[in-house]
Write an enzyme that holds these catalytic residues in place. Structure first.
Site, PDB file in Angstrom:
ATOM      1  N   SER A 117    -111.908  75.578  13.180  1.00 20.17           N
ATOM      2  CA  SER A 117    -112.406  74.478  13.996  1.00 20.17           C
ATOM      3  C   SER A 117    -112.433  73.196  13.158  1.00 20.17           C
ATOM      4  O   SER A 117    -111.404  72.812  12.607  1.00 20.17           O
ATOM      5  CB  SER A 117    -113.781  74.831  14.573  1.00 20.17           C
ATOM      6  OG  SER A 117    -114.084  73.991  15.677  1.00 20.17           O
ATOM      7  N   ASP A 242    -108.445  80.158  23.272  1.00 19.96           N
ATOM      8  CA  ASP A 242    -109.086  79.199  22.372  1.00 19.96           C
ATOM      9  C   ASP A 242    -109.088  77.813  23.017  1.00 19.96           C
ATOM     10  O   ASP A 242    -108.086  77.378  23.588  1.00 19.96           O
ATOM     11  CB  ASP A 242    -108.316  79.169  21.049  1.00 19.96           C
ATOM     12  CG  ASP A 242    -108.887  78.203  20.030  1.00 19.96           C
ATOM     13  OD1 ASP A 242    -110.031  77.752  20.206  1.00 19.96           O
ATOM     14  OD2 ASP A 242    -108.181  77.904  19.056  1.00 19.96           O
ATOM     15  N   HIS A 277    -112.181  80.778  20.841  1.00 22.26           N
ATOM     16  CA  HIS A 277    -112.812  80.049  19.746  1.00 22.26           C
ATOM     17  C   HIS A 277    -114.014  80.809  19.193  1.00 22.26           C
ATOM     18  O   HIS A 277    -114.299  80.750  18.002  1.00 22.26           O
ATOM     19  CB  HIS A 277    -113.271  78.673  20.255  1.00 22.26           C
ATOM     20  CG  HIS A 277    -113.343  77.622  19.198  1.00 22.26           C
ATOM     21  ND1 HIS A 277    -112.228  77.055  18.641  1.00 22.26           N
ATOM     22  CD2 HIS A 277    -114.396  77.031  18.581  1.00 22.26           C
ATOM     23  CE1 HIS A 277    -112.581  76.147  17.741  1.00 22.26           C
ATOM     24  NE2 HIS A 277    -113.890  76.122  17.681  1.00 22.26           N
TER      25      HIS A 277
END
Length: 559
Positions: A117, A242, A277
């Site tokens: 991230s 994601d 994610h």
């Protein structure tokens, strides 16, 4: 750091790394116990917590395999000094950190980076300055820039932006941010004041609100025009669910087509699994024991050891070990539905057969245009009661992933189009888009499209989705209202997927006008989005048939 502190197997806490402006950034240094060194170094630069449990576990695994590990708090975060300037501060701070680490006696002059991230961006952005010590990257779930992350073709990636700012805001020094009722916050109007529930000001959030188009505010820390400044290979990792999936394909194509050297282009990799994610080998939650994720099971091959994945890459890059990774094609994809991994050489795949699937009468999808001239299906979009986000590339733990959409499809403001039962397996791998002809009673509104795999038992599993804001139909640089009840052609990017629709399944497309709170609601007024507080219902009509051939474009892979 005095050399007598550098002992094999030693953990050095809160070591100060000086930046060019005399600000010190705090780092924890993990040294292996397999000899006196020096070692190759794996570096994490994070805004969250350099002692985050998952990264400590990774560091221990890296240490056992002969890597020193440096985990650093970014500027203004954790134990580091200075003021955090989101994203922009990572360019020089990253380079200065590379230079400092590379000169330490416990470093052999070779640095690799890791993290997901935001820590993915702390890898790619400073790589453009080309420290001689930086040899390779592993950015997981990262982005080319934030216009493609916090804005999606002008639409605010709303829940993602608010969740990000709340998460990081609570740990900014002297922050007034507190925990809050997220559902209350996302419904707060006007948008520009939404964060006033928890904080008086937040400059970054204000910028996201105000900059609808891709301008200097976004471009000054984007990689779009800087790939040719990169001379190291990267292994990008993401998941089909994601929230940064779309950005990772941009990164891979930019790196492999535009970066500075042959080796940086030819050695770069991309891995895409059935992950999100938050639920993934790197996420805060793992998949189930048999690869279970939400309403699907992907099998044991979806379960990866994240440390081993890094080691296979970094043993080749930093230790010159032949792990076999360099002989493999650059892309490794998990094909959902059939649940297996496959290597590919380019994106989109060269053998793709772009196939139109048309919206037809009686809510059917057909591989040929309808014989009827014009078919119209209508619904009312009420921004007071938007379609709730459910599955796909949403970012939260509970709402993302392969969710069953049957409850969503029962709503009167969601149009549902399905094929007949398939008599053969059909693989769809690549970017998906929709071409929709529509009209509205409003002068500005949204249209959404969702691709779904309907299983034999009726379970409707979401794969990917997209949205278009009608005022941005010709681009965000030229916003223009529509005329009520006039038919317009809209294109909706639905992101990417890889899925085999099995024999006995149906392909389904949902059309609606909201996906909330993943995206901010269109209030249907045409007013300034950031200050608008009025809510207005809109009558929406989707057209299909010979005159208005609304369809989705599927990247079909021949068997």
């Amino acid at each position: 750091m005095s050399q007598d502190l550098v002992l094999p197997g030693k953990l050095l806490l809160d070591q100060k790394i000086p930046m060019r402006d005399n600000i010190n950034l705090s780092a924890d240094i993990w040294l292996p116990d397999n000899g006196p060194g020096p070692w190759p170094v794996l570096l994490l630069r994070t805004i969250y917590d350099k002692q985050e449990t998952r990264y400590i576990n990774w560091a221990r695994g890296f240490n056992k395999n002969g890597y020193a590990v440096v985990m650093q708090d970014a500027r203004g975060r954790g134990d580091s000094d200075g003021e955090w300037d989101p994203y922009r501060c990572e360019l020089n701070d990253g380079f200065d950190t590379h230079e400092w680490v590379g000169k330490q006696k416990w470093c052999n002059g070779k640095i690799g980076t890791f993290g997901l991230s935001y820590p993915g961006f702390t890898q790619t952005y400073p790589a453009t300055l080309r420290s001689k010590y930086l040899k390779a990257l592993v950015p997981i779930a990262s982005q080319q820039d934030n216009y493609g992350h916090h804005r999606i073709n002008g639409v605010i990636h709303y829940a993602v932006t608010l969740a990000f700012l709340n998460m990081v805001g609570r740990t900014v020094k002297n922050s007034s941010l507190q925990y809050f009722d997220f559902q209350r916050l996302v419904r707060h109007l006007p948008l520009k004041d939404a964060f006033s529930i928890v904080a008086k000001t937040h400059p970054y959030y204000k910028g996201v609100m105000e900059h609808e188009s891709y301008d200097k505010w976004w471009s000054e820390y984007s990689l779009r025009s800087r790939y040719n400044e990169v001379d190291v290979p990267a292994m990008f990792v993401t998941g089909w669910y994601d929230s940064l999936l779309h950005e990772n394909f941009k990164l891979f194509n930019g790196w492999t087509k535009k970066s500075r050297t042959d080796s940086s282009r030819s050695l770069t990799k991309l891995i895409v699994g059935p992950w999100s994610h938050q639920v993934s080998p790197w996420g805060r939650l793992p998949l189930g024991d048999e690869g279970e994720y939400q309403d699907r099971v992907f099998g044991n091959s979806a379960l990866w050891d994240i440390v081993d994945m890094h080691l296979r890459w970094y043993d080749a890059r930093l230790k010159n070990v032949d792990t076999g990774i360099d002989e493999e094609p650059p892309i490794k994809l998990f094909v959902m539905g059939k649940n297996y991994w496959r290597h590919e050489r380019e994106w989109p795949l060269a053998r793709t057969k772009w196939t139109n699937l048309y919206l037809d009468k009686k809510n059917l999808l057909s591989f040929s245009t309808s014989v009827e001239n014009r078919i119209a299906n209508s619904f009312i979009y009420d921004p007071k009661e938007p379609v709730p986000s459910w599955g796909a590339q949403y970012q939260t733990f509970d709402l993302c992933g392969p969710r069953d959409r049957r409850n969503i499809e029962s709503r009167p403001d969601v149009l549902v189009y399905s094929t007949n039962i398939l008599e053969f397996d059909l693989e769809v791998t690549g970017p998906v888009r929709a071409i929709i002809y529509a009209s509205s009673s409003a002068i500005d509104t949204d249209f959404t499209a969702t691709l779904v795999d309907v299983e034999e038992d009726g379970k409707a599993i979401i794969l990917c989705e997209g949205i278009v804001r009608t005022r941005f139909r010709n681009g965000t640089d030229n916003p223009e209202m529509i005329s009520p009840d006039q038919v317009y052609k809209f294109e909706i990017e639905m992101w990417e997927t890889s899925n085999v629709f099995k024999s006995g399944h149906r392909i389904r497309v949902e059309i609606s006008s909201s996906n909330f709170p993943r995206y901010n609601r269109n209030l249907n007024t045409g007013n300034v989005i950031e200050t608008d507080t009025q809510l207005k219902k809109a009558s929406q009509t989707i057209y299909s048939g010979y005159e208005y051939p609304s369809h989705i474009v599927l990247p079909v892979i021949p068997s």
